[in-house]
Motif scaffolding. Sequence first.
Motif, PDB file in Angstrom:
ATOM      1  N   ILE A  33       0.838  -1.206   0.000  1.00 50.00           N
ATOM      2  CA  ILE A  33       0.000   0.000   0.000  1.00 50.00           C
ATOM      3  C   ILE A  33       0.869   1.249   0.000  1.00 50.00           C
ATOM      4  CG2 ILE A  33      -1.664   1.338   1.357  1.00 50.00           C
ATOM      5  CD1 ILE A  33      -2.856  -1.366   2.250  1.00 50.00           C
ATOM      6  N   SER A  34       1.931   1.251   0.789  1.00 42.21           N
ATOM      7  CA  SER A  34       2.832   2.410   0.843  1.00 42.21           C
ATOM      8  C   SER A  34       3.505   2.655  -0.504  1.00 42.21           C
ATOM      9  CB  SER A  34       3.898   2.205   1.912  1.00 42.21           C
ATOM     10  OG  SER A  34       3.322   2.191   3.183  1.00 42.21           O
ATOM     11  N   VAL A  35       3.921   1.587  -1.166  1.00 41.04           N
ATOM     12  CA  VAL A  35       4.556   1.725  -2.478  1.00 41.04           C
ATOM     13  C   VAL A  35       3.565   2.303  -3.480  1.00 41.04           C
ATOM     14  CG1 VAL A  35       5.474   0.400  -4.433  1.00 41.04           C
ATOM     15  CG2 VAL A  35       6.302  -0.047  -2.123  1.00 41.04           C
ATOM     16  N   GLY A  61      -8.903  10.328  -5.084  1.00 46.00           N
ATOM     17  CA  GLY A  61      -9.710   9.286  -4.455  1.00 46.00           C
ATOM     18  C   GLY A  61      -8.871   8.069  -4.102  1.00 46.00           C
ATOM     19  N   GLN A  62      -7.965   7.684  -5.016  1.00 41.47           N
ATOM     20  CA  GLN A  62      -7.079   6.557  -4.729  1.00 41.47           C
ATOM     21  C   GLN A  62      -6.165   6.864  -3.546  1.00 41.47           C
ATOM     22  OE1 GLN A  62      -5.075   5.568  -8.467  1.00 41.47           O
ATOM     23  NE2 GLN A  62      -6.236   3.668  -8.448  1.00 41.47           N
ATOM     24  N   ARG A  63      -5.615   8.074  -3.520  1.00 44.09           N
ATOM     25  CA  ARG A  63      -4.751   8.471  -2.404  1.00 44.09           C
ATOM     26  C   ARG A  63      -5.495   8.370  -1.078  1.00 44.09           C
ATOM     27  NH1 ARG A  63      -3.340  12.374  -5.656  1.00 44.09           N
ATOM     28  NH2 ARG A  63      -1.301  12.156  -6.579  1.00 44.09           N
ATOM     29  N   LYS A  64      -6.732   8.866  -1.072  1.00 44.66           N
ATOM     30  CA  LYS A  64      -7.521   8.842   0.161  1.00 44.66           C
ATOM     31  C   LYS A  64      -7.770   7.411   0.616  1.00 44.66           C
ATOM     32  CE  LYS A  64     -11.538  10.426   2.612  1.00 44.66           C
ATOM     33  NZ  LYS A  64     -11.248   9.503   3.654  1.00 44.66           N
ATOM     34  N   GLN A  65      -8.136   6.528  -0.310  1.00 46.78           N
ATOM     35  CA  GLN A  65      -8.407   5.140   0.056  1.00 46.78           C
ATOM     36  C   GLN A  65      -7.153   4.440   0.570  1.00 46.78           C
ATOM     37  OE1 GLN A  65     -11.398   3.766   0.314  1.00 46.78           O
ATOM     38  NE2 GLN A  65     -12.124   5.802  -0.208  1.00 46.78           N
ATOM     39  N   LEU A  66      -6.012   4.674  -0.072  1.00 45.47           N
ATOM     40  CA  LEU A  66      -4.770   4.053   0.376  1.00 45.47           C
ATOM     41  C   LEU A  66      -4.362   4.569   1.759  1.00 45.47           C
ATOM     42  CD1 LEU A  66      -2.804   4.019  -2.997  1.00 45.47           C
ATOM     43  CD2 LEU A  66      -3.822   2.059  -1.806  1.00 45.47           C
ATOM     44  N   LYS A  67      -4.557   5.864   1.986  1.00 44.29           N
ATOM     45  CA  LYS A  67      -4.243   6.429   3.310  1.00 44.29           C
ATOM     46  C   LYS A  67      -5.184   5.861   4.377  1.00 44.29           C
ATOM     47  CE  LYS A  67      -2.138  10.748   1.801  1.00 44.29           C
ATOM     48  NZ  LYS A  67      -2.250  12.212   1.748  1.00 44.29           N
ATOM     49  N   ASP A  68      -6.449   5.685   4.014  1.00 43.78           N
ATOM     50  CA  ASP A  68      -7.402   5.082   4.959  1.00 43.78           C
ATOM     51  C   ASP A  68      -6.983   3.658   5.317  1.00 43.78           C
ATOM     52  OD1 ASP A  68      -8.916   7.379   4.995  1.00 43.78           O
ATOM     53  OD2 ASP A  68     -10.497   6.604   3.676  1.00 43.78           O
ATOM     54  N   LEU A  70      -3.910   2.464   5.243  1.00 42.62           N
ATOM     55  CA  LEU A  70      -2.728   2.557   6.101  1.00 42.62           C
ATOM     56  C   LEU A  70      -3.116   2.921   7.530  1.00 42.62           C
ATOM     57  CD1 LEU A  70      -0.031   4.243   3.828  1.00 42.62           C
ATOM     58  CD2 LEU A  70      -0.097   1.885   4.668  1.00 42.62           C
ATOM     59  N   ASN A  71      -4.117   3.774   7.678  1.00 36.28           N
ATOM     60  CA  ASN A  71      -4.588   4.121   9.023  1.00 36.28           C
ATOM     61  C   ASN A  71      -5.182   2.905   9.731  1.00 36.28           C
ATOM     62  OD1 ASN A  71      -3.790   6.790   9.053  1.00 36.28           O
ATOM     63  ND2 ASN A  71      -5.722   7.528   8.214  1.00 36.28           N
ATOM     64  N   LEU A  72      -5.885   2.062   8.986  1.00 36.84           N
ATOM     65  CA  LEU A  72      -6.442   0.849   9.578  1.00 36.84           C
ATOM     66  C   LEU A  72      -5.343  -0.132   9.988  1.00 36.84           C
ATOM     67  CD1 LEU A  72      -9.469   0.166   7.203  1.00 36.84           C
ATOM     68  CD2 LEU A  72      -9.562   0.906   9.588  1.00 36.84           C
ATOM     69  N   LEU A  73      -4.214  -0.078   9.296  1.00 35.90           N
ATOM     70  CA  LEU A  73      -3.110  -1.003   9.570  1.00 35.90           C
ATOM     71  C   LEU A  73      -2.032  -0.379  10.440  1.00 35.90           C
ATOM     72  CD1 LEU A  73      -2.712  -2.548   6.002  1.00 35.90           C
ATOM     73  CD2 LEU A  73      -3.641  -3.661   8.040  1.00 35.90           C
TER      74      LEU A  73
END
Length: 78
Positions: A33-35, A61-68, A70-73
């Motif tokens: 996800i970070s990559v 939108g993709q950035r927001k979903q990936l950040k979300d 990462l926040n869950l993990l």
Amino acid sequence: MELLQGVEDQQGFKESAVANSKLKILKQLKKVISVRLNALEIRSDDFSDPSWAYKQAYDNGQRKQLKDLLNLLQFVEA
């Protein structure tokens, strides 16, 4: 290495092994996800496309979903 004697020992070992493998999978997922998040960058040639605003909205939108994700993990240590 000692042999597992009882059912409780065997069950405990199994649960520990499963938990360990799940943690490894979550760590790898977090790296992926970070990559992908770092790969989403704004390129100057994006603005030459007449529909650049739609592409930008999609990327945001993709950035927001990936950040979300990462926040869950965040409980997973990388």
